[in-house]
Design a protein around this motif. Structure first.
Motif, PDB file in Angstrom:
ATOM      1  N   ASP A  65      14.617 -73.283 -38.594  1.00 45.75           N
ATOM      2  CA  ASP A  65      15.473 -73.759 -37.522  1.00 45.75           C
ATOM      3  C   ASP A  65      16.771 -74.206 -38.177  1.00 45.75           C
ATOM      4  OD1 ASP A  65      15.998 -74.627 -34.741  1.00 45.75           O
ATOM      5  OD2 ASP A  65      16.070 -76.606 -35.659  1.00 45.75           O
ATOM      6  N   GLN A  67      20.704 -75.628 -37.244  1.00 44.51           N
ATOM      7  CA  GLN A  67      21.583 -76.188 -36.215  1.00 44.51           C
ATOM      8  C   GLN A  67      22.890 -76.657 -36.850  1.00 44.51           C
ATOM      9  OE1 GLN A  67      20.551 -76.652 -32.850  1.00 44.51           O
ATOM     10  NE2 GLN A  67      18.675 -75.558 -33.364  1.00 44.51           N
ATOM     11  N   GLU A  69      26.387 -79.131 -36.163  1.00 44.34           N
ATOM     12  CA  GLU A  69      26.994 -80.200 -35.376  1.00 44.34           C
ATOM     13  C   GLU A  69      28.394 -80.439 -35.924  1.00 44.34           C
ATOM     14  OE1 GLU A  69      26.001 -84.742 -33.946  1.00 44.34           O
ATOM     15  OE2 GLU A  69      24.867 -83.866 -35.576  1.00 44.34           O
ATOM     16  N   LEU A  75      25.471 -79.579 -30.037  1.00 46.97           N
ATOM     17  CA  LEU A  75      24.683 -79.006 -31.116  1.00 46.97           C
ATOM     18  C   LEU A  75      24.548 -77.505 -30.884  1.00 46.97           C
ATOM     19  CD1 LEU A  75      23.161 -80.120 -33.588  1.00 46.97           C
ATOM     20  CD2 LEU A  75      21.121 -80.176 -32.179  1.00 46.97           C
ATOM     21  N   PRO A  77      22.847 -73.844 -32.200  1.00 43.15           N
ATOM     22  CA  PRO A  77      21.905 -73.155 -33.093  1.00 43.15           C
ATOM     23  C   PRO A  77      22.611 -72.017 -33.823  1.00 43.15           C
ATOM     24  CG  PRO A  77      21.502 -72.514 -30.821  1.00 43.15           C
ATOM     25  CD  PRO A  77      22.585 -73.566 -30.799  1.00 43.15           C
TER      26      PRO A  77
END
Length: 124
Positions: A65, A67, A69, A75, A77
């Motif tokens: 995973d 992500q 920011e 947020l 992906p």
């Protein structure tokens, strides 16, 4: 391979799933280096275990995973494209802006041992 941006925390659950979690923050100027480091990890995992990627609950050997920011943006992906050997939808940032990426890689012991050995990470 020495990792310069990613410092992983390692954990295992009762079922033997191994997980490495990392947060890394970089300015726009250093972001390409951070993205290359993440790409290197995911490229290796895809080359060695690509067809076995998927939810561990559904029989996959490994999964990740990723992500992003940045500032006041939601947020976002990110996904690795193994055919193109790059991250899809990398963040667009302004000079001086800081971006934080979170990466979680999980796998069974069959994935975890070679992954940890390849990158000098804690292992089961």
């Amino acid at each position: 391979m020495a990792l310069h941006f990613l410092e992983f925390d390692y954990s295992e659950d009762n079922e033997g799933t191994c997980t490495w979690d990392a947060l890394a923050s970089a300015t726009a100027e250093r972001l390409p280096e951070l993205l290359r480091e993440i790409t290197t990890l995911l490229a290796w995992a895809c080359a060695e275990f690509g067809e076995q990627r998927g939810s561990l609950d559904d029989g996959g050997l490994w999964d990740y995973d990723l992500q992003c920011e940045r500032g006041d943006h939601a947020l976002q992906p990110l996904a690795y494209d193994p055919g193109a050997h790059l991250l899809r939808a990398p963040p667009s940032v302004q000079a001086g802006e800081r971006v934080t990426l979170s990466l979680s890689i999980s796998g069974t012991p069959a994935f975890a041992a070679p992954f940890a050995e390849r990158f000098g990470l804690p292992s089961p």
